[in-house]
Design an enzyme around this catalytic site. Structure first.
Site, mmCIF file in Angstrom:
data_model
loop_
_atom_site.group_PDB
_atom_site.id
_atom_site.type_symbol
_atom_site.label_atom_id
_atom_site.label_comp_id
_atom_site.label_asym_id
_atom_site.label_seq_id
_atom_site.Cartn_x
_atom_site.Cartn_y
_atom_site.Cartn_z
ATOM 1 N N ARG A 64 0.644 -1.156 0.022
ATOM 2 C CA ARG A 64 -0.030 0.073 -0.162
ATOM 3 C C ARG A 64 0.832 1.157 -0.085
ATOM 4 O O ARG A 64 0.517 2.186 -0.466
ATOM 5 C CB ARG A 64 -0.860 0.018 1.152
ATOM 6 C CG ARG A 64 -1.857 1.173 1.375
ATOM 7 C CD ARG A 64 -2.914 0.739 2.441
ATOM 8 N NE ARG A 64 -4.085 1.813 2.169
ATOM 9 C CZ ARG A 64 -4.476 2.520 3.193
ATOM 10 N NH1 ARG A 64 -3.825 2.600 4.441
ATOM 11 N NH2 ARG A 64 -5.202 3.254 3.140
ATOM 12 N N HIS A 68 0.333 4.763 -2.400
ATOM 13 C CA HIS A 68 0.072 5.838 -1.766
ATOM 14 C C HIS A 68 1.296 6.855 -2.224
ATOM 15 O O HIS A 68 1.089 8.180 -2.136
ATOM 16 C CB HIS A 68 -0.229 5.751 -0.326
ATOM 17 C CG HIS A 68 -1.598 5.308 0.196
ATOM 18 N ND1 HIS A 68 -1.989 5.879 1.182
ATOM 19 C CD2 HIS A 68 -2.346 4.610 -0.507
ATOM 20 C CE1 HIS A 68 -3.462 5.121 1.144
ATOM 21 N NE2 HIS A 68 -3.601 4.553 0.206
ATOM 22 N N ASP A 69 2.436 6.329 -2.568
ATOM 23 C CA ASP A 69 3.605 7.245 -2.928
ATOM 24 C C ASP A 69 3.403 7.624 -4.447
ATOM 25 O O ASP A 69 3.355 8.798 -4.503
ATOM 26 C CB ASP A 69 4.931 6.387 -2.741
ATOM 27 C CG ASP A 69 6.019 7.228 -3.354
ATOM 28 O OD1 ASP A 69 5.832 8.637 -3.162
ATOM 29 O OD2 ASP A 69 7.059 6.608 -3.915
ATOM 30 N N SER A 78 7.828 10.448 -1.646
ATOM 31 C CA SER A 78 7.254 11.595 -0.884
ATOM 32 C C SER A 78 6.375 11.072 0.503
ATOM 33 O O SER A 78 6.192 11.809 1.310
ATOM 34 C CB SER A 78 6.483 12.510 -1.731
ATOM 35 O OG SER A 78 5.265 11.851 -2.223
ATOM 36 N N ASN A 96 -4.173 8.554 4.912
ATOM 37 C CA ASN A 96 -2.882 8.027 5.452
ATOM 38 C C ASN A 96 -3.047 7.989 6.889
ATOM 39 O O ASN A 96 -2.671 7.008 7.764
ATOM 40 C CB ASN A 96 -1.885 8.941 5.110
ATOM 41 C CG ASN A 96 -1.553 8.814 3.493
ATOM 42 O OD1 ASN A 96 -1.964 7.707 3.021
ATOM 43 N ND2 ASN A 96 -0.764 9.676 2.936
ATOM 44 N N HIS A 195 -6.468 -5.897 -2.468
ATOM 45 C CA HIS A 195 -7.291 -5.669 -1.264
ATOM 46 C C HIS A 195 -7.453 -7.551 -0.890
ATOM 47 O O HIS A 195 -8.292 -7.639 -0.132
ATOM 48 C CB HIS A 195 -8.453 -4.977 -1.536
ATOM 49 C CG HIS A 195 -8.262 -3.451 -1.281
ATOM 50 N ND1 HIS A 195 -9.437 -2.731 -1.223
ATOM 51 C CD2 HIS A 195 -7.268 -2.990 -0.972
ATOM 52 C CE1 HIS A 195 -8.871 -1.366 -1.149
ATOM 53 N NE2 HIS A 195 -7.520 -1.476 -0.907
ATOM 54 N N ASP A 240 -9.895 -9.237 2.658
ATOM 55 C CA ASP A 240 -10.398 -10.226 2.009
ATOM 56 C C ASP A 240 -10.859 -11.366 3.059
ATOM 57 O O ASP A 240 -9.916 -11.914 3.801
ATOM 58 C CB ASP A 240 -9.529 -10.979 1.042
ATOM 59 C CG ASP A 240 -9.560 -12.531 0.629
ATOM 60 O OD1 ASP A 240 -10.594 -12.672 0.689
ATOM 61 O OD2 ASP A 240 -8.834 -13.015 -0.197
#
Ligand code: HEM
Ligand SMILES: *[C@@H]1O[C@H](CO)[C@@H](O)[C@H](O)[C@H]1NC(C)=O
Ligand SMILES: *[C@@H]1O[C@H](CO)[C@@H](O)[C@H](O)[C@H]1NC(C)=O
Ligand SMILES: *[C@@H]1O[C@H](CO)[C@@H](O)[C@H](O)[C@H]1NC(C)=O
Ligand SMILES: *[C@@H]1O[C@H](CO)[C@@H](O)[C@H](O)[C@H]1NC(C)=O
Ligand SMILES: *[C@@H]1O[C@H](CO)[C@@H](O)[C@H](O)[C@H]1NC(C)=O
Ligand SMILES: *[C@@H]1O[C@H](CO)[C@@H](O)[C@H](O)[C@H]1NC(C)=O
Length: 320
Positions: A64, A68-69, A78, A96, A195, A240
């Site tokens: 993840r 998200h980066d 970042s 986040n 997911h 899941d």
């Protein structure tokens, strides 16, 4: 003679210009650290394996982090920056805050990379490799990770707020969010298959289990025991439901049975344009694995810093 001389120099110019274009255009390469840090890949792989052995969830958390980066101004590390004097980091952005994790594991791996080849391997590349190695460790597909990303010298909380889709998203919002990153509907449905591993907080799925009707009744009932209408915001449930730590196609099979945990998950199988893709992945593990790898490479190519842009951070949490 003069003409062929000119032609020769023109050719040299074209080749040189082409090469420099390639470098500045963000072409990543699977062999980027081959001579400068030959142990880079094995150091990350060993670090990831040790971290997952210590805590099974860590594989999901690392995968993840790369997502998200990449969605916030490109894959530039970042997301790893702590707040600094001249900017607020992305760690407290809405998607986040109290949610992304794995920073200590990243620090440990980065320290080993620095020991072996100081100042060479970027934090952004570390995340890309760790995402692949986590997926493989948990039984998912492998792919060749392209490398050569450099690290940003700033972060943007506002961009993190705006670019990472929330779990309340409907299908059209999800499609536009991924399209804004150059990712197709098929890429999106494949990537959402991430997911198949990991956990989500009550606050991320509360509205879905109490307010939505496109959810299996007994599934909703069992989740309400974990996640009351108020309180227990941080209580966790599997994304899941049965195999949260193995990378398989059960995520899609759950959606067919209205057992998606997040509102956004079930949007992918709710009578819309993603239904067919979900059906296909639910039937065919090798197709899902193949398309997941393709989409991960594409996601990893989002706006990398290359050439002399950015820097190679020594400590992923702060600018050098
Ligand atoms: C399609 C849009 C997506 C939405 C709306 C979404 C949303 C979320 C939310 C709300 C959580 C739970 C966070 C929490 O409650 O703390 C989560 C967890 C997770 N997401 Fe996504 N996500 C999306 C796509 C992706 C993609 C593309 C990836 C990676 C390729 C990914 C990987 C993960 C993983 C592995 C977890 C579990 C993390 C852990 O257990 O630490 N997600 N996601
Ligand atoms: C192992 O995982 C636990 C959480 O389960 C964490 O608190 C601890 O720091 C981890 N140890 C290492 C060495 O990563
Ligand atoms: C992040 O979560 C903490 C609680 O852990 C909360 O105090 C803080 O206000 C949150 N920050 C933001 C920006 O939402
Ligand atoms: C991010 O979103 C939260 C909640 O909407 C808001 O409080 C915060 O000001 C936003 N931060 C930035 C920098 O946009
Ligand atoms: C989907 O969500 C967006 C953004 O929240 C909203 O503007 C739009 O009306 C919604 N579309 C549908 C079909 O519900
Ligand atoms: C469900 O919908 C109601 C009415 O729209 C709203 O007040 C409530 O906050 C929503 N969420 C939950 C968890 O009930
Ligand atoms: C599953 O997908 C693969 C492609 O990865 C394809 O070769 C195979 O024929 C598919 N199997 C079925 C049963 O459709």
């Amino acid at each position: 003679m003069a003409a062929s001389g000119f032609g020769f120099y023109f050719l040299v110019f074209l080749v040189a210009f082409g090469a420099s274009l390639q470098a500045t255009n963000g072409q990543l390469s699977t062999k980027f650290y081959k001579s400068t840090c030959p142990k880079a890949l094995s150091i990350v792989q060993e670090g990831v394996a040790a971290a997952i052995k210590n805590e099974t969830r860590m594989g999901a958390s690392l995968l993840r982090l790369h997502f998200h980066d990449c969605f916030v101004n490109g894959c530039d590390g970042s997301v790893l920056l702590d707040d600094a004097a001249n900017f607020v980091g992305e760690k407290t952005a809405v998607p986040n805050n109290n949610s992304i994790r794995g920073f200590n594991v990243v620090d440990d791996i980065k320290a080993k990379l620095e020991e072996s080849c100081p100042g060479v391997v970027s934090c952004a590349d570390l995340l890309a490799i760790a995402a692949r190695d986590s997926t493989v460790y948990l039984g998912g597909p492998s792919w060749k990770v392209r490398l050569g990303r450099r690290d940003s010298t700033t972060a943007s909380k506002a961009a993190a707020n705006a670019s990472i889709p929330p779990p309340t998203s409907n299908l059209s919002a999800l499609i536009s969010s991924f399209a804004a990153q150059g990712l197709s509907l098929k890429n999106m449905v494949a990537l959402a298959g991430a997911h198949t591993i990991g956990l989500a907080r009550c606050t991320s799925f509360r509205d879905h289990i109490y307010n939505d009707t496109n959810i299996d009744k007994s599934f909703a009932k069992s989740l309400k025991r974990i996640c009351p209408k108020t309180g227990k915001d941080n209580a966790l449930a599997n994304l899941d439901l049965k195999t949260p730590f193995s990378f398989d196609k059960f995520y899609y099979m759950n959606l067919l049975k209205k057992k998606g945990l997040l509102h956004s998950d079930q949007e992918l199988f709710n009578g819309g344009s993603a239904d067919q893709m979900v059906n296909t992945f639910a039937k065919n593990t090798s197709l899902f694995f193949e398309d997941f790898g393709i989409a991960m490479v594409k996601m990893g190519n989002i706006k990398p810093l290359t050439g002399s842009a950015g820097q190679i951070r020594i400590n992923c949490r702060r600018v050098n």
